[in-house]
Write an enzyme that holds these catalytic residues in place. Structure first.
Site, PDB file in Angstrom:
ATOM      1  N   ARG A  59     -10.713   2.257 -12.988  1.00  0.00           N
ATOM      2  CA  ARG A  59      -9.912   1.269 -12.274  1.00  0.00           C
ATOM      3  C   ARG A  59      -8.716   0.825 -13.111  1.00  0.00           C
ATOM      4  O   ARG A  59      -7.601   0.638 -12.597  1.00  0.00           O
ATOM      5  CB  ARG A  59     -10.789   0.073 -11.914  1.00  0.00           C
ATOM      6  CG  ARG A  59     -10.086  -0.951 -11.032  1.00  0.00           C
ATOM      7  CD  ARG A  59     -11.084  -1.866 -10.349  1.00  0.00           C
ATOM      8  NE  ARG A  59     -10.379  -2.918  -9.644  1.00  0.00           N
ATOM      9  CZ  ARG A  59     -10.346  -4.192 -10.031  1.00  0.00           C
ATOM     10  NH1 ARG A  59     -10.996  -4.566 -11.115  1.00  0.00           N
ATOM     11  NH2 ARG A  59      -9.688  -5.089  -9.339  1.00  0.00           N
ATOM     12  N   HIS A  63      -4.821   1.187 -11.981  1.00  0.00           N
ATOM     13  CA  HIS A  63      -3.921   0.033 -11.878  1.00  0.00           C
ATOM     14  C   HIS A  63      -2.707   0.207 -12.797  1.00  0.00           C
ATOM     15  O   HIS A  63      -1.616  -0.253 -12.473  1.00  0.00           O
ATOM     16  CB  HIS A  63      -4.663  -1.259 -12.228  1.00  0.00           C
ATOM     17  CG  HIS A  63      -5.502  -1.773 -11.103  1.00  0.00           C
ATOM     18  ND1 HIS A  63      -5.381  -3.047 -10.594  1.00  0.00           N
ATOM     19  CD2 HIS A  63      -6.480  -1.183 -10.380  1.00  0.00           C
ATOM     20  CE1 HIS A  63      -6.246  -3.222  -9.607  1.00  0.00           C
ATOM     21  NE2 HIS A  63      -6.923  -2.102  -9.462  1.00  0.00           N
ATOM     22  N   ASN A  91      -5.504  -7.766 -10.774  1.00  0.00           N
ATOM     23  CA  ASN A  91      -6.065  -7.210 -12.005  1.00  0.00           C
ATOM     24  C   ASN A  91      -7.014  -8.145 -12.740  1.00  0.00           C
ATOM     25  O   ASN A  91      -7.548  -7.779 -13.792  1.00  0.00           O
ATOM     26  CB  ASN A  91      -4.928  -6.830 -12.964  1.00  0.00           C
ATOM     27  CG  ASN A  91      -3.993  -5.810 -12.369  1.00  0.00           C
ATOM     28  OD1 ASN A  91      -4.411  -4.926 -11.646  1.00  0.00           O
ATOM     29  ND2 ASN A  91      -2.719  -5.935 -12.684  1.00  0.00           N
ATOM     30  N   HIS A 151     -13.506   9.180   5.225  1.00  0.00           N
ATOM     31  CA  HIS A 151     -12.781   7.979   5.642  1.00  0.00           C
ATOM     32  C   HIS A 151     -12.173   8.130   7.034  1.00  0.00           C
ATOM     33  O   HIS A 151     -11.440   7.262   7.483  1.00  0.00           O
ATOM     34  CB  HIS A 151     -11.678   7.651   4.629  1.00  0.00           C
ATOM     35  CG  HIS A 151     -12.188   6.997   3.389  1.00  0.00           C
ATOM     36  ND1 HIS A 151     -11.406   6.766   2.284  1.00  0.00           N
ATOM     37  CD2 HIS A 151     -13.414   6.522   3.063  1.00  0.00           C
ATOM     38  CE1 HIS A 151     -12.131   6.184   1.344  1.00  0.00           C
ATOM     39  NE2 HIS A 151     -13.347   6.031   1.791  1.00  0.00           N
TER      40      HIS A 151
END
Length: 279
Positions: A59, A63, A91, A151
């Site tokens: 992650r 980011h 964050n 998805h």
């Protein structure tokens, strides 16, 4: 269906950058030949003590890269004059920065002033993937893209994509990779201070039909999750997305094969009397 975490893997398994911004897996061969092993040791030690580290590194790398490119800016601390990325709302839950600190310290001891923090983060995230996920379990990049096609079914609540349509970063309010008209629609459904718990959107335009609409919309900038958008950042995965978008039959065939591979992973032998409790 693949989770956001699994989709985000894509950003971690490719090469590190060269000074010309081109990807080059051999960039540190001469200047710091043991950089990869040093980072791997740091990651392994951290994972042994904390099982949440792999997801945290994935992650963190995502980011770092997705906003303004892989520049290591997510690692910076806030100062009196400037609020750092890591302290911003999207964050604030990032953690495991100490893993990068330890890896950087080891690398600096061996190759001072050579390896960038961004590349150490990329290598650490890559190692997290190799240690716990696809590479270790025999699943390929093609499997990742095919399984992401899950998805095509389902619904996402506003909280799952809120970061893309409100306060995306300090420069723009909406993720620029989103189709502008699509973003307008999402902002109407999910206002900045949404209080409707059931509010959200279908994962694609035919959310109750198993088809290849997900891939078509992804190419149009109409995917809900940042992790889905990340699939377009590599030529190989983008090529697969394009193929699946143009052929329902090809997607169906590859999805079936990938599901069989994933279903063949070890585990699941326990027979419980109640699925909610271990016997």
């Amino acid at each position: 269906m693949l989770t956001v975490f699994a989709s985000s893997i894509l950003l971690t398994i490719f090469s590190i950058r060269s000074s010309s911004n081109a990807l080059n897996i051999n960039y540190y061969n001469n200047s710091c030949p043991n950089v990869e092993s040093l980072v791997t040791v740091a990651v392994k030690k951290a994972i042994a003590n904390d099982g949440t580290v792999p997801a945290a590194l994935l992650r963190m790398h995502f980011h770092d890269c997705f906003i303004r490119g892989c520049d290591g800016s997510v690692l910076l601390n806030s100062t009196q004059q400037n609020s750092a990325e890591k302290d911003g709302p999207p964050n604030i839950s990032l953690h495991a920065f100490y893993v990068i600190d330890r890896a950087k310290k080891a690398v600096e001891s061996s190759c001072p002033g050579v390896v960038s923090c961004a590349d150490i983060l990329a290598l650490a995230a890559r190692d997290a993937v190799a240690l716990i996920c696809f590479a270790q379990r025999g699943l390929s990049i093609a499997d990742l893209v095919a399984l992401s096609g899950g998805h095509t079914l389902g619904f996402a609540h506003c909280s799952s994509f809120q970061n893309r349509i409100h306060n995306f970063n300090q420069s723009v309010d909406v993720d620029p990779s989103l189709s502008s008209s699509f973003a307008v629609g999402l902002r109407k459904i999910c206002p900045a201070h949404n209080k409707v718990r059931s509010a959200g959107a279908g994962l694609d335009s035919t959310a109750t039909i198993f088809d290849n609409a997900y891939f078509k919309l992804l190419l149009q900038g109409k995917s809900l999750f940042s992790s889905d958008q990340a699939l377009l950042t590599n030529p190989r995965t983008k090529q697969l997305i394009t193929q699946f978008a143009s052929s329902q039959a090809k997607f169906n065939a590859e999805f079936v094969k990938s599901m069989v591979k994933m279903g063949s992973l070890k585990g699941g032998k326990e027979v419980r009397l109640d699925c909610r409790f271990v016997r």
